[in-house]
Design a protein around this motif. Structure first.
Motif, PDB file in Angstrom:
ATOM      1  N   THR A 130      40.457  12.719  52.722  1.00 40.94           N
ATOM      2  CA  THR A 130      39.964  12.179  53.991  1.00 40.94           C
ATOM      3  C   THR A 130      38.491  11.768  53.921  1.00 40.94           C
ATOM      4  O   THR A 130      38.026  10.970  54.733  1.00 40.94           O
ATOM      5  CB  THR A 130      40.161  13.184  55.132  1.00 40.94           C
ATOM      6  OG1 THR A 130      39.498  14.395  54.799  1.00 40.94           O
ATOM      7  CG2 THR A 130      41.647  13.458  55.369  1.00 40.94           C
ATOM      8  N   TYR A 150      34.389   4.950  60.969  1.00 34.30           N
ATOM      9  CA  TYR A 150      33.462   6.012  60.611  1.00 34.30           C
ATOM     10  C   TYR A 150      32.223   5.436  59.928  1.00 34.30           C
ATOM     11  O   TYR A 150      31.585   6.091  59.128  1.00 34.30           O
ATOM     12  CB  TYR A 150      34.154   7.039  59.719  1.00 34.30           C
ATOM     13  CG  TYR A 150      35.240   7.785  60.448  1.00 34.30           C
ATOM     14  CD1 TYR A 150      36.573   7.396  60.330  1.00 34.30           C
ATOM     15  CD2 TYR A 150      34.940   8.861  61.268  1.00 34.30           C
ATOM     16  CE1 TYR A 150      37.562   8.072  61.007  1.00 34.30           C
ATOM     17  CE2 TYR A 150      35.934   9.542  61.945  1.00 34.30           C
ATOM     18  CZ  TYR A 150      37.235   9.141  61.812  1.00 34.30           C
ATOM     19  OH  TYR A 150      38.222   9.811  62.489  1.00 34.30           O
ATOM     20  N   LYS A 197      37.173  13.791  59.943  1.00 32.92           N
ATOM     21  CA  LYS A 197      38.270  12.830  59.729  1.00 32.92           C
ATOM     22  C   LYS A 197      39.590  13.542  59.479  1.00 32.92           C
ATOM     23  O   LYS A 197      40.469  13.012  58.803  1.00 32.92           O
ATOM     24  CB  LYS A 197      37.971  11.891  58.557  1.00 32.92           C
ATOM     25  CG  LYS A 197      36.613  11.221  58.631  1.00 32.92           C
ATOM     26  CD  LYS A 197      36.318  10.471  57.353  1.00 32.92           C
ATOM     27  CE  LYS A 197      34.895   9.993  57.298  1.00 32.92           C
ATOM     28  NZ  LYS A 197      34.579   9.312  56.025  1.00 32.92           N
ATOM     29  N   ALA A 246      45.379   5.220  58.557  1.00 36.98           N
ATOM     30  CA  ALA A 246      44.062   5.520  57.989  1.00 36.98           C
ATOM     31  C   ALA A 246      43.765   4.550  56.863  1.00 36.98           C
ATOM     32  O   ALA A 246      44.621   4.311  56.003  1.00 36.98           O
ATOM     33  CB  ALA A 246      44.011   6.953  57.481  1.00 36.98           C
TER      34      ALA A 246
END
Length: 120
Positions: A28, A53, A76, A98
């Motif tokens: 992640t 992010y 995350k 993702a």
């Protein structure tokens, strides 16, 4: 790799609220963006909301602006979709996504989906 598991789907009446969760595991730390998509029965998968992010603010599809809110933790590992004032057109399978960026390559991962049904 990144593994994604959605939860929180269910049946709600028109005008109701529901919060979906997406649990992320694996690499992640390389994730740069997470998003929610949905696919109504017999239709194409469509974008709902995303969060970067990298400092960019959240983005929403016009159809959910003002009703849905995407959020997540800085690690995350968890992402949410708060859905308010639900409408029958929101009925769909909701997928967590993702985007991982590593070694100059990007890879998109998907969860298995969770069903949301809004009944009138």
């Amino acid at each position: 790799q990144v593994q994604l598991v959605e939860s929180g789907g269910g049946s709600v009446p028109v005008g109701g609220s529901l919060t979906l969760s997406c649990a992320a595991s694996g690499r992640t730390f390389s994730v740069v963006m997470m998003a929610w998509f949905r696919q109504p029965l017999g239709k194409e998968r469509e974008f709902v909301a995303r969060t970067w992010y990298t400092g960019n603010g959240p983005e929403y599809a016009d159809s959910v602006k003002g009703r849905f809110t995407i959020s997540g933790n800085n690690a995350k590992t968890t992402m949410y979709l708060q859905m308010n004032n639900l409408k029958p057109d929101d009925t769909a399978v909701y997928y967590c996504s993702a985007l991982m960026y590593e070694d100059n390559e990007s890879t998109n991962y998907w969860g298995q989906g969770t069903q949301v049904t809004v009944s009138s």
